[in-house]
Enzyme design. Structure first.
Site, PDB file in Angstrom:
ATOM      1  N   HIS A  19      10.549 -49.493  -6.298  1.00  0.00           N
ATOM      2  CA  HIS A  19      10.408 -48.929  -4.961  1.00  0.00           C
ATOM      3  C   HIS A  19       9.208 -47.991  -4.922  1.00  0.00           C
ATOM      4  O   HIS A  19       8.548 -47.775  -5.953  1.00  0.00           O
ATOM      5  CB  HIS A  19      11.697 -48.204  -4.597  1.00  0.00           C
ATOM      6  CG  HIS A  19      12.913 -49.062  -4.770  1.00  0.00           C
ATOM      7  ND1 HIS A  19      13.456 -49.797  -3.750  1.00  0.00           N
ATOM      8  CD2 HIS A  19      13.674 -49.328  -5.876  1.00  0.00           C
ATOM      9  CE1 HIS A  19      14.506 -50.472  -4.202  1.00  0.00           C
ATOM     10  NE2 HIS A  19      14.658 -50.206  -5.483  1.00  0.00           N
TER      11      HIS A  19
ATOM     12  N   ARG B 124       5.587 -51.459  -6.234  1.00  0.00           N
ATOM     13  CA  ARG B 124       6.575 -51.408  -5.156  1.00  0.00           C
ATOM     14  C   ARG B 124       6.775 -52.819  -4.611  1.00  0.00           C
ATOM     15  O   ARG B 124       5.866 -53.659  -4.678  1.00  0.00           O
ATOM     16  CB  ARG B 124       6.084 -50.484  -4.036  1.00  0.00           C
ATOM     17  CG  ARG B 124       7.128 -50.245  -2.955  1.00  0.00           C
ATOM     18  CD  ARG B 124       6.562 -49.521  -1.753  1.00  0.00           C
ATOM     19  NE  ARG B 124       7.603 -49.335  -0.737  1.00  0.00           N
ATOM     20  CZ  ARG B 124       7.373 -48.958   0.508  1.00  0.00           C
ATOM     21  NH1 ARG B 124       6.139 -48.713   0.908  1.00  0.00           N
ATOM     22  NH2 ARG B 124       8.361 -48.825   1.367  1.00  0.00           N
ATOM     23  N   HIS B 125       7.945 -53.079  -4.052  1.00  0.00           N
ATOM     24  CA  HIS B 125       8.243 -54.383  -3.463  1.00  0.00           C
ATOM     25  C   HIS B 125       7.338 -54.663  -2.264  1.00  0.00           C
ATOM     26  O   HIS B 125       6.646 -53.780  -1.740  1.00  0.00           O
ATOM     27  CB  HIS B 125       9.714 -54.424  -3.025  1.00  0.00           C
ATOM     28  CG  HIS B 125      10.075 -53.307  -2.086  1.00  0.00           C
ATOM     29  ND1 HIS B 125       9.729 -53.311  -0.750  1.00  0.00           N
ATOM     30  CD2 HIS B 125      10.729 -52.138  -2.293  1.00  0.00           C
ATOM     31  CE1 HIS B 125      10.154 -52.203  -0.167  1.00  0.00           C
ATOM     32  NE2 HIS B 125      10.764 -51.465  -1.083  1.00  0.00           N
TER      33      HIS B 125
END
Length: 625
Positions: A552, A365-366
């Protein structure tokens, strides 16, 4: 060793090492503790010392259930010691590393003789006496070694006990059950089905072969003393999840739970749906108090970590006492017991498995995004009256990348915060320390993902060698978009002009125009499955090179599950899983090329945990009242 000496050794080994319960109870009563709570404390601490029981009582002074007449649950296990135990522990460690945690890891290696039963606190000492008497009566007929045969299925791996030895163990269990039921007035049920020692349970079927290979490194005929041990647990939390606190947390509100590092917390998964994101509600094992606590201050613990060992009976036979040779001792490495023979077996197996370098896929995930810290209206906080950007807080980026259309499009395509940039670079540096080589990098078109990929590659010192492939198909489930429309992302040309190392020649598998606003869950699952397969096909193996995919929270499940052959989760379960994934949470899959499949293993680095840091105005409280 002579038989007489063997019997003497057994008597010494099984002699009660603690004061009798009556002496302990009298000491607690003289300190002013009520009888029923004193007995409860003794039962909860294994009836070992006054200090343990008194400490428990002081810790539970605010426990709302302190006066409740709820007894402990008890079980009788037969546990291996010595070299066989060391081999099993090595298997536990290696199977968890290669295949992830399964149900067997929740409890230590054992053979169940009598499953959990309740016993009133004031009668627990009768269980100790029963274990001693029954143990003594079986000490002469207990087998010098127990026959163990490996058995495997798609969801179970373990040793079955040979019939003749199993019959002796069952007779021992029946004798304990009968006498305990009679003396302590409790219903004890002996295990009369196939006795077994579980190695792995409820694992993914594609891990079966790897687990079997590791199990074959265990020599079931190794030297071993068997110990019949009586354990207890708190019956109220049997179906709860157990967490371990990593850090101390001091409550900020009256409904929050005070925890110390190392505390265990019981959490009921069915009670978490209405809890704020990032928090859980649980009960402290140490204090009995209940309240909210930050989830990222904890990690999952094992079910048996909170169990208490009460008494044990060591079965000692003459043939076992001097079978260990000085040529192959057990040694301690990093505080853990290792058996050289087991270590050699595992090392040989690992060498065989690593002979062919494997491809890996790292999905993450970012990092922290600005609206995660400053809310959806973050952009309004940073724009002057004439529409120019300025840095309203040090956690805002110093500048925003240039784009041809309105700066207001950043509202639905937010950048990383400065902390998010730091997080991403730190993860890259950690991957570099672990000698992870990224051969390909893919990113969702969201700016926060592209920035995360760029800074991870910088930490890896690969930002000049590996270019980022912007893949629209990696974008999150569009139903979750607040604008109910696909964000207006920066173009690849704009990204390149803003010094992002993107591959301008790459053409995505899913053009932006194919993303549908408010897509159904089935459409999202289908898109995710298709795009991960196309990425794998497009990335030929480069030794042990890793494919980095930055997406995400939803990406971790939606891209890895189809890769390892698992069906999609139910949409409600999926949402519950995603909401718990932190910034830069990651999953790692490796290819078993010879078997034409992938398996999920532990990521090469741990995730990053940190606390919140609220905004501060020096006027409030310092100068002004």
């Amino acid at each position: 060793m002579a038989v007489a000496e063997t019997q003497l050794y057994a008597k010494v080994s099984n002699k009660h090492r603690s004061k009798s319960t009556s002496v302990l109870l009298e000491s607690l009563l003289t300190k002013g503790f009520p009888a029923h709570t004193a007995q409860k404390a003794l039962a909860a601490t294994g009836q070992k010392t006054i200090e343990d029981a008194a400490k428990w009582l002081h810790s539970h002074c605010n426990d709302p259930s302190l006066d409740d007449p709820i007894p402990q649950e008890y079980a009788l296990y037969l546990c291996p010691t010595g070299r066989l135990h060391n081999h099993l522990q090595e298997f536990w460690k290696e199977s968890k590393r290669q295949c992830g945690k399964n149900r067997a890891h929740e409890i230590f290696p054992h053979i169940t003789l009598c499953d959990f039963f309740t016993c009133e606190d004031q009668k627990v000492e009768l269980l100790y006496d029963t274990l001693k008497r029954v143990g003594d009566s079986f000490s002469q007929c207990f087998p010098p070694s127990i026959s163990l045969t490996l058995h495997s299925s798609t969801s179970y791996l373990g040793f079955f006990i040979g019939d003749s030895h199993a019959n002796t163990l069952k007779e021992f269990a029946v004798a304990f059950s009968s006498e305990a039921s009679s003396l302590a007035d409790c219903h004890v049920k002996p295990c009369l089905k196939q006795l077994h020692l579980t190695l792995a349970h409820k694992f993914y079927p594609h891990h079966q072969k790897t687990l079997e290979q590791l199990a074959k490194c265990i020599n079931p005929g190794e030297t071993c003393h068997w110990v019949a041990a009586l354990y207890s647990r708190d019956m109220r939390f049997v179906h709860y999840q157990t967490l371990r606190a990593l850090f101390q947390y001091k409550p900020q509100n009256i409904d929050e739970l005070m925890i110390n590092a190392g505390d265990f917390i019981y959490v009921d998964p069915t009670q978490q749906s209405d809890v704020s994101e990032g928090w859980v509600i649980g009960t402290s094992h140490r204090t009995g108090c209940r309240g909210f606590l930050p989830e990222n201050y904890t990690e999952k613990a094992n079910e048996s970590d909170t169990w208490v060992k009460h008494r044990e009976y060591v079965f000692v036979t003459a043939s076992k006492l001097f079978t260990r040779t000085e040529n192959e001792p057990n040694v301690k490495l990093n505080g853990e017991v290792h058996s050289p023979s087991m270590s050699r077996s595992v090392t040989n197996l690992l060498s065989l498995q690593n002979a062919t370098l494997r491809r890996g896929v790292l999905v993450m995930r970012h990092g922290e995004r600005v609206d995660q810290v400053f809310g959806k209206s973050w952009l309004q906080q940073c724009l002057t009256a004439d529409g120019k950007y300025y840095r309203a807080d040090l956690n805002f980026p110093s500048t925003l990348p240039k784009r041809k259309d309105s700066v207001k499009h950043f509202e639905y395509d937010p950048p990383l915060s400065c902390c998010g940039i730091f997080q991403s670079r730190l993860i890259g540096e950690a991957l570099l320390d672990q000698e992870v080589t990224v051969s390909y990098a893919y990113s969702s078109p969201a700016l926060r993902c592209i920035q995360t990929a760029q800074h991870v590659l910088q930490g890896l010192k690969l930002n000049q060698k590996v270019k980022i492939r912007v893949e629209p198909g990696l974008f999150e489930w569009t139903k979750w978009e607040a604008s109910r429309a696909i964000p207006n992302f920066m173009t690849v040309t704009e990204l390149a002009e803003a010094s992002y190392k993107v591959d301008t020649s790459y053409r995505g598998n899913f053009p932006l125009s194919s993303l549908v606003p408010s897509e159904s869950y089935e459409e999202y699952v289908s898109r995710s499955s298709a795009v991960i397969k196309q990425i794998i096909t497009a990335c030929p193996s480069k030794g042990n090179g890793v494919i980095l995919i930055v997406g995400h929270g939803s990406s971790l499940a939606s891209f890895t599950r189809p890769l390892i052959g698992l069906p999609a989760r139910d949409s409600n379960d999926f949402a519950q899983v995603v909401r718990k994934i932190p910034s830069l949470g990651m999953c790692y899959c490796e290819e078993l090329k010879e078997e034409n499949k992938w398996q999920m293993v532990n990521p090469p680095v741990k995730t990053l945990t940190h606390g919140a840091n609220a905004a501060f105005n020096w006027r409030n409280g310092i100068v002004e009242d």
